[in-house]
Design a protein around this motif. Structure first.
Motif, short mmCIF file in Angstrom:
data_model
loop_
_atom_site.label_atom_id
_atom_site.label_comp_id
_atom_site.label_asym_id
_atom_site.label_seq_id
_atom_site.Cartn_x
_atom_site.Cartn_y
_atom_site.Cartn_z
N THR A 174 0.81 -1.22 0.00
CA THR A 174 0.00 0.00 0.00
C THR A 174 0.84 1.27 0.00
OG1 THR A 174 -0.13 0.13 2.42
CG2 THR A 174 -1.80 -1.22 1.30
N ARG A 175 2.14 1.13 0.31
CA ARG A 175 2.99 2.32 0.35
C ARG A 175 4.28 2.05 -0.41
NH1 ARG A 175 2.25 5.00 6.34
NH2 ARG A 175 3.11 3.03 7.09
N ALA A 176 4.09 1.81 -1.72
CA ALA A 176 5.22 1.64 -2.64
C ALA A 176 5.39 2.94 -3.42
CB ALA A 176 4.96 0.48 -3.59
N TYR A 177 6.64 3.34 -3.63
CA TYR A 177 6.92 4.63 -4.27
C TYR A 177 7.93 4.46 -5.39
CZ TYR A 177 4.22 6.85 -0.65
OH TYR A 177 3.18 7.22 0.16
N CYS A 178 7.70 5.22 -6.47
CA CYS A 178 8.68 5.26 -7.55
C CYS A 178 9.85 6.14 -7.13
CB CYS A 178 8.03 5.79 -8.83
SG CYS A 178 7.47 7.52 -8.73
N GLN A 179 10.92 6.11 -7.91
CA GLN A 179 12.08 6.95 -7.60
C GLN A 179 12.14 8.22 -8.45
OE1 GLN A 179 12.26 3.49 -6.42
NE2 GLN A 179 11.92 5.09 -4.89
N ALA A 180 11.27 8.29 -9.45
CA ALA A 180 11.14 9.51 -10.26
C ALA A 180 9.74 9.51 -10.84
CB ALA A 180 12.18 9.54 -11.37
N THR A 181 9.13 10.69 -10.91
CA THR A 181 7.71 10.75 -11.23
C THR A 181 7.43 10.97 -12.72
OG1 THR A 181 7.72 13.07 -10.54
CG2 THR A 181 6.95 11.44 -8.94
N TYR A 182 8.34 10.57 -13.58
CA TYR A 182 7.98 10.38 -14.98
C TYR A 182 8.83 9.26 -15.56
CZ TYR A 182 11.72 13.84 -16.04
OH TYR A 182 12.90 14.55 -16.12
N CYS A 183 8.40 8.79 -16.76
CA CYS A 183 8.78 7.46 -17.24
C CYS A 183 10.28 7.19 -17.33
CB CYS A 183 8.16 7.22 -18.62
SG CYS A 183 6.37 7.38 -18.68
N GLY A 184 11.00 8.03 -18.09
CA GLY A 184 12.39 7.73 -18.39
C GLY A 184 13.26 7.48 -17.19
N PRO A 185 13.40 8.43 -16.27
CA PRO A 185 14.28 8.20 -15.12
C PRO A 185 13.76 7.14 -14.16
CG PRO A 185 13.16 10.32 -14.92
CD PRO A 185 12.89 9.82 -16.32
N SER A 186 12.45 6.96 -14.07
CA SER A 186 11.92 5.92 -13.20
C SER A 186 12.34 4.54 -13.69
CB SER A 186 10.38 6.00 -13.13
OG SER A 186 9.86 4.92 -12.38
N ARG A 187 12.16 4.29 -14.97
CA ARG A 187 12.51 2.98 -15.53
C ARG A 187 14.03 2.76 -15.52
NH1 ARG A 187 8.15 0.73 -18.79
NH2 ARG A 187 6.28 1.99 -18.43
N ALA A 188 14.79 3.80 -15.84
CA ALA A 188 16.25 3.67 -15.78
C ALA A 188 16.70 3.31 -14.37
CB ALA A 188 16.91 4.96 -16.24
N SER A 189 16.03 3.86 -13.36
CA SER A 189 16.39 3.61 -11.98
C SER A 189 16.08 2.18 -11.57
CB SER A 189 15.65 4.60 -11.07
OG SER A 189 15.87 4.29 -9.70
N LEU A 190 14.85 1.74 -11.75
CA LEU A 190 14.48 0.41 -11.25
C LEU A 190 15.20 -0.69 -12.02
CD1 LEU A 190 12.11 -1.44 -12.98
CD2 LEU A 190 10.85 0.65 -12.57
N LEU A 191 15.55 -0.45 -13.28
CA LEU A 191 16.22 -1.48 -14.08
C LEU A 191 17.73 -1.49 -13.86
CD1 LEU A 191 14.11 -0.96 -17.28
CD2 LEU A 191 14.21 -3.09 -15.96
N SER A 192 18.32 -0.36 -13.50
CA SER A 192 19.76 -0.30 -13.28
C SER A 192 20.14 -0.59 -11.83
CB SER A 192 20.32 1.06 -13.66
OG SER A 192 19.87 2.08 -12.76
N GLY A 193 19.21 -0.32 -10.90
CA GLY A 193 19.50 -0.52 -9.49
C GLY A 193 20.03 0.71 -8.78
N TYR A 194 19.95 1.89 -9.43
CA TYR A 194 20.49 3.12 -8.86
C TYR A 194 19.46 4.23 -8.85
CZ TYR A 194 25.00 0.87 -9.70
OH TYR A 194 26.05 0.00 -9.70
N TYR A 195 19.54 5.09 -7.84
CA TYR A 195 18.73 6.29 -7.83
C TYR A 195 19.14 7.22 -8.98
CZ TYR A 195 17.05 5.21 -3.09
OH TYR A 195 16.45 4.63 -2.00
N PRO A 196 18.22 8.05 -9.47
CA PRO A 196 18.59 8.98 -10.53
C PRO A 196 19.77 9.88 -10.19
CG PRO A 196 16.21 8.87 -10.34
CD PRO A 196 16.77 8.07 -9.19
N HIS A 197 19.90 10.29 -8.93
CA HIS A 197 21.00 11.18 -8.56
C HIS A 197 22.33 10.43 -8.39
CE1 HIS A 197 17.88 14.17 -8.02
NE2 HIS A 197 18.82 15.08 -8.02
N ALA A 198 22.31 9.11 -8.46
CA ALA A 198 23.57 8.36 -8.47
C ALA A 198 24.14 8.27 -9.88
CB ALA A 198 23.36 6.96 -7.91
N THR A 199 23.26 8.15 -10.86
CA THR A 199 23.71 7.99 -12.25
C THR A 199 23.59 9.27 -13.06
OG1 THR A 199 21.49 7.31 -12.93
CG2 THR A 199 23.02 5.57 -12.28
N GLY A 200 22.77 10.20 -12.61
CA GLY A 200 22.52 11.40 -13.40
C GLY A 200 21.57 11.17 -14.56
#
Length: 502
Positions: free
Chosen positions: A82-108
């Motif tokens: 019930t309390r799951a959260y994405c790491q970025a609130t639009y498609c590109g960086p969210s998918r890059a994050s969950l598939l790479s294993g890194y937060y957006p601010h780790a990879t840029g």
């Protein structure tokens, strides 16, 4: 004004773009311990991801108007978070994050691009499994694809790679695209956004277009995707499978076969969310979403039609999930398959007069998440989790040791004890607004820019779950704001200082 549309591109029912096979070099050795752990019959992984789906649109999350029986059935046999959260609130960086294993601010990676240039030789989630003997397959949008542009069938284009967009070739043994008619589908359509007099023709692009389509499921992208997934699941094979199935609905345009619209007609009966007069008065300018009823010029009729179009798209997508799950049951592999259903981020449906994604308010940052693991009892988990956690969690469940470099957490203990605590809070960003969210049990803290130059929002989620009253400027909450600013600074430092080496 509604009008009949004719498609300039004729599609054969059930068309799916031709596959091409990619076999890459092994990117990492498998340890003896990992080989022993996976020596028994391994689990398959079926990853189902919807696009732009708010949890609040699903009946298993409490929606009484939009019924999603197939997703509900999966939730009834798995763990619903019930309390799951994405790491970025639009498609590109969210998918890059969950598939790479890194937060957006780790990879840029903040845009609509593959994370491969940033992660170099480090393995993505599906690639990790591929290099350990799994057949890794993608159908449609897993890494970023533009919708509708990236999935719209282009006349004269025969090379399936033309639809890959920000995909990562190294992640897959094989991959398939599902281009469809999108906003050009034959049927009754109307542009709702920026069309005040209703006389303009339907236009394409990333706009609020509703099309009650004439053709059936398999004339459309998600119908093709489900058909290909069913084929792949039913295919005889010797190796375990990591299968990513990406549905593009309910992303705009809201296109679905006519029958899916019927429960929501007439649109006038649909109730819009509760709204507060002068709601924006205490929200920083940076916190006003990029799409609103005001700047989209949508009156109440159009807002209700947008809601109906969204719900019809969700119902259509849910039906495709049902086809995939029935194929899995019939394959005889259901009891050896981990099934995950989620979305890349949430979506506003008129709350605060906001529409679409990008905002860091609850509707946009929270996502539906269901994880079904053979042998695990059904449950509802109220603990905080992030999409970043899926990578290490599936590794752990399949007997592999998650690499220390991954920034997510192994949440598999929650599948046995939903009351256990893995995370104290969730962290999410809105990159194009330079916004940051910290969400814990009591508060949602939002800060725009690292120095807070864009303003701050603070909501008491116990007293004000609809986030109507920003407490950030009230003297009584000065210490609370200062504490969360410190927590945010610490989080960003930890994200950026993380050792990205294997």
């Amino acid at each position: 004004m509604s009008r009949t549309l004719s498609s300039p591109v004729r599609l054969a029912a059930g068309f799916v773009a031709a596959a091409f096979v990619l076999v890459g070099p092994r990117a990492g050795a498998v340890s003896a311990g990992e080989a022993d752990a996976a020596a028994d019959e391994p689990y398959d992984v079926l990853f189902l991801i919807s696009d732009d789906l708010t949890a609040g649109a699903l009946s298993c999350y409490g929606n009484s108007v939009c019924q999603t029986p197939n997703i509900d059935a999966l939730a009834a046999e798995g763990t619903r978070f019930t309390r799951a959260y994405c790491q970025a609130t639009y498609c590109g960086p969210s998918r890059a994050s969950l598939l790479s294993g890194y937060y957006p601010h780790a990879t840029g990676v903040f845009g609509y691009v593959s994370p491969r240039p940033q992660i170099v030789d480090r393995q993505t989630w599906p690639e990790f499994f591929k290099e350990r003997g799994y057949h890794s397959t993608r159908v449609s949008k897993i890494f970023h694809m533009g919708v509708p542009g990236g999935v719209e069938l282009r006349e004269g284009v025969t090379d399936p790679r033309a639809y890959d967009e920000a995909d990562d070739a190294r992640s897959w043994t094989e991959r398939y695209n599902s281009p469809g008619p999108e906003w050009r589908a034959a049927g009754d359509g109307e542009t709702l956004e920026g069309n005040p007099d209703g006389t303009r023709p339907v236009v394409g692009g990333n706009t609020f277009v509703v099309v009650e389509a004439d053709a059936g499921d398999e004339a459309h992208s998600d119908g093709m995707t489900a058909a290909k997934a069913v084929e792949l699941i039913s295919r005889p094979r010797d190796e375990p499978l990591w299968l990513g199935v990406g549905f593009v609905r309910p992303h705009v345009p809201f296109v679905a076969p006519r029958p899916y619209f019927e429960p929501f007609l007439p649109y006038e009966k649909l109730a819009l969310p509760e709204r507060l007069e002068h709601d924006w008065d205490d929200i920083p300018k940076s916190g006003i979403n990029y799409k609103t009823s005001v700047n989209m010029q949508m009156d109440l009729r159009k807002q209700r039609k947008a809601l109906g179009g969204y719900y019809a798209s969700v119902a259509f997508m849910d039906a495709q999930v049902g086809k995939v799950m029935r194929a899995l049951e019939e394959s005889g592999r259901r009891d050896r398959t981990i099934v995950i259903f989620t979305s890349d981020h949430g979506y506003h449906l008129g709350e605060h007069d906001f529409w679409a994604k990008v905002s860091l308010h609850e509707e946009s940052a929270r996502v539906p998440l269901i994880v079904s693991v053979p042998g695990k009892a059904p449950a509802v988990c109220d603990g905080f989790v992030e999409l970043l956690d899926l990578f290490p969690t599936t590794l752990s469940l399949c007997g592999f040791e998650p690499p220390a470099r991954l920034q997510g957490e192994d949440i598999s203990p929650l599948l046995d004890d939903p009351a256990a605590a893995v995370r104290e809070r969730a962290f999410c960003v809105a990159p194009n607004r330079r916004g940051f969210l910290l969400r814990d049990d009591r508060y949602a803290f939002i800060q725009y820019n690292e120095e807070a130059s864009g303003g701050i929002e603070l909501f008491d989620m116990h007293a004000d779950p609809q986030q109507f009253h920003n407490l950030a400027d009230r003297p009584a909450f000065a210490e609370t704001v200062a504490r969360y600013q410190g927590l945010l600074a610490d989080k960003l430092a930890a994200v950026r200082d993380h050792d990205l080496a294997d």
